[in-house]
Each structure stands twice: as C-alpha cells, then as structure tokens.
Design a protein around this motif. Structure first.
Motif, PDB file in Angstrom:
ATOM      1  N   GLU A   1       0.841  -1.205   0.000  1.00  0.00           N
ATOM      2  CA  GLU A   1       0.000   0.000   0.000  1.00  0.00           C
ATOM      3  C   GLU A   1       0.873   1.251   0.000  1.00  0.00           C
ATOM      4  O   GLU A   1       1.691   1.453   0.886  1.00  0.00           O
ATOM      5  N   HIS A   2       0.676   2.085  -1.006  1.00  0.00           N
ATOM      6  CA  HIS A   2       1.432   3.330  -1.182  1.00  0.00           C
ATOM      7  C   HIS A   2       0.483   4.491  -0.918  1.00  0.00           C
ATOM      8  O   HIS A   2      -0.547   4.632  -1.568  1.00  0.00           O
ATOM      9  N   THR A   3       0.840   5.324   0.050  1.00  0.00           N
ATOM     10  CA  THR A   3       0.054   6.497   0.411  1.00  0.00           C
ATOM     11  C   THR A   3       0.911   7.740   0.228  1.00  0.00           C
ATOM     12  O   THR A   3       2.105   7.720   0.508  1.00  0.00           O
ATOM     13  N   VAL A   4       0.313   8.809  -0.227  1.00  0.00           N
ATOM     14  CA  VAL A   4       1.006  10.077  -0.410  1.00  0.00           C
ATOM     15  C   VAL A   4       0.491  11.043   0.657  1.00  0.00           C
ATOM     16  O   VAL A   4      -0.694  11.388   0.669  1.00  0.00           O
ATOM     17  N   ILE A   5       1.369  11.466   1.554  1.00  0.00           N
ATOM     18  CA  ILE A   5       0.987  12.427   2.587  1.00  0.00           C
ATOM     19  C   ILE A   5       1.059  13.817   1.959  1.00  0.00           C
ATOM     20  O   ILE A   5       2.079  14.214   1.398  1.00  0.00           O
ATOM     21  N   MET A   6      -0.056  14.533   2.058  1.00  0.00           N
ATOM     22  CA  MET A   6      -0.162  15.860   1.446  1.00  0.00           C
ATOM     23  C   MET A   6      -0.625  16.862   2.503  1.00  0.00           C
ATOM     24  O   MET A   6      -1.241  16.476   3.504  1.00  0.00           O
ATOM     25  N   ALA A   7      -0.345  18.144   2.277  1.00  0.00           N
ATOM     26  CA  ALA A   7      -0.705  19.177   3.242  1.00  0.00           C
ATOM     27  C   ALA A   7      -1.233  20.415   2.507  1.00  0.00           C
ATOM     28  O   ALA A   7      -0.885  20.679   1.357  1.00  0.00           O
ATOM     29  N   LEU A   8      -2.059  21.169   3.229  1.00  0.00           N
ATOM     30  CA  LEU A   8      -2.611  22.423   2.726  1.00  0.00           C
ATOM     31  C   LEU A   8      -2.655  23.411   3.868  1.00  0.00           C
ATOM     32  O   LEU A   8      -3.241  23.149   4.919  1.00  0.00           O
ATOM     33  N   ARG A   9      -2.043  24.557   3.672  1.00  0.00           N
ATOM     34  CA  ARG A   9      -2.095  25.647   4.640  1.00  0.00           C
ATOM     35  C   ARG A   9      -3.424  26.375   4.467  1.00  0.00           C
ATOM     36  O   ARG A   9      -3.805  26.719   3.359  1.00  0.00           O
ATOM     37  N   LEU A  10      -4.137  26.582   5.565  1.00  0.00           N
ATOM     38  CA  LEU A  10      -5.429  27.265   5.507  1.00  0.00           C
ATOM     39  C   LEU A  10      -5.254  28.711   5.931  1.00  0.00           C
ATOM     40  O   LEU A  10      -4.575  29.000   6.891  1.00  0.00           O
ATOM     41  N   ASP A  11      -5.911  29.592   5.201  1.00  0.00           N
ATOM     42  CA  ASP A  11      -5.906  31.017   5.554  1.00  0.00           C
ATOM     43  C   ASP A  11      -7.318  31.394   5.954  1.00  0.00           C
ATOM     44  O   ASP A  11      -8.274  31.109   5.257  1.00  0.00           O
TER      45      ASP A  11
END
Length: 151
Positions: free
Chosen positions: A140-150
């Motif tokens: 199982e391959h997972t991509v950890i992603m992020a988003l900065r919220l304003d």
C-alpha cells in the motif's frame, strides 16, 4: 448537480460503506492490487463506519435522497473522501472538501493533512495540497499531502 452536504448520521452507515467499497473496487483498483483493496474494504463495513462517526466529523453528500459521497475530518487530518463512481467528476468531492475546510477553519486549524491514495493525489493537488512525502505499508502506497489554511 444539486447536492446537499450534511453531517453523517448512524442511519447512513450502510450507504457510506457501499459508496466507499464501490469507489475502492472501481476507482482505486486501477492503482492498487486486489489484496490492498480487500484490506482497506475491511475498515469500512457499516459497524466500522459507526465507530468512526464517534471519532471524527463525518459528512455525506446526498443527491436525490441517496448518499453518493463521504468525507471526514479527524482533527487536522482529512480522512475517507470517497464519491460513488457514478457521481465522480461532478464536483461532489470538491463540495465535501469545502465543507471540511470550513469545519477546520472554525476549529482554528491552520494546516490540513491528508493521507492520499495514488488515485486521489491529483484531486488534492487541484485543491492546493502539496506532497510532503510517500509512505509505504507493504504494497500500500500512500502520499501524505498538506494544505495551509488562511482564515
């Protein structure tokens, strides 16, 4: 498409399970082997969905009184965003994510993270998420992603 986003209720558990498993079998199966799909499906039986409802802010997308999508917020982590294959590509996933982002802002969360499947990586990228790292759990391959919220 007229779509209502609302908090999930216990009565939705079977429908949510059906949406998740349908998306896994049809959409995610292009990127993952059958044993990974079967393993992930075990986490989304109706009883598991009911338990998750108690731990997360879980939402559903409803079209013509039918649950066609789901998404959850577990503190600052986006979880379990799925839209039934029949309804994909119609903006329902974006509407679910907008609801999660609103909930995160209300909770004063300044950054969302998502453990994305390979299948959904481009979806999250279109919403402004960026790749942080790859994670592997066996096949199982997972991509950890992020988003900065304003605010």
């Amino acid at each position: 498409m007229q779509c209502q986003i609302r908090r999930a209720m216990p009565v939705d558990a079977h429908a949510i399970s059906k949406v998740v498993n349908g998306a896994l079998q049809e959409s995610n199966a292009r990127d993952y082997p059958p044993e990974v799909i079967a393993q992930v499906e075990q986490n989304f039986c109706p009883d598991s969905i009911l338990a998750l409802m108690k731990q997360r802010q879980m939402y559903v997308a409803v079209v013509e009184q039918h649950v066609v999508g789901t998404a959850s917020l577990d503190r600052a982590v986006v979880r379990s965003v799925f839209v039934s294959p029949r309804h994909q590509g119609r903006g329902i996933g974006q509407q679910l994510m907008a609801r999660l982002m609103d909930a995160a802002l209300v909770a004063q969360i300044d950054e969302l993270r998502v453990p994305s499947s390979l299948t959904a990586e481009s979806f999250y990228a279109q919403l402004g998420f960026h790749k942080v790292r790859d994670e592997f759990n066996g096949p199982e391959h997972t991509v950890i992603m992020a988003l900065r919220l304003d605010a």
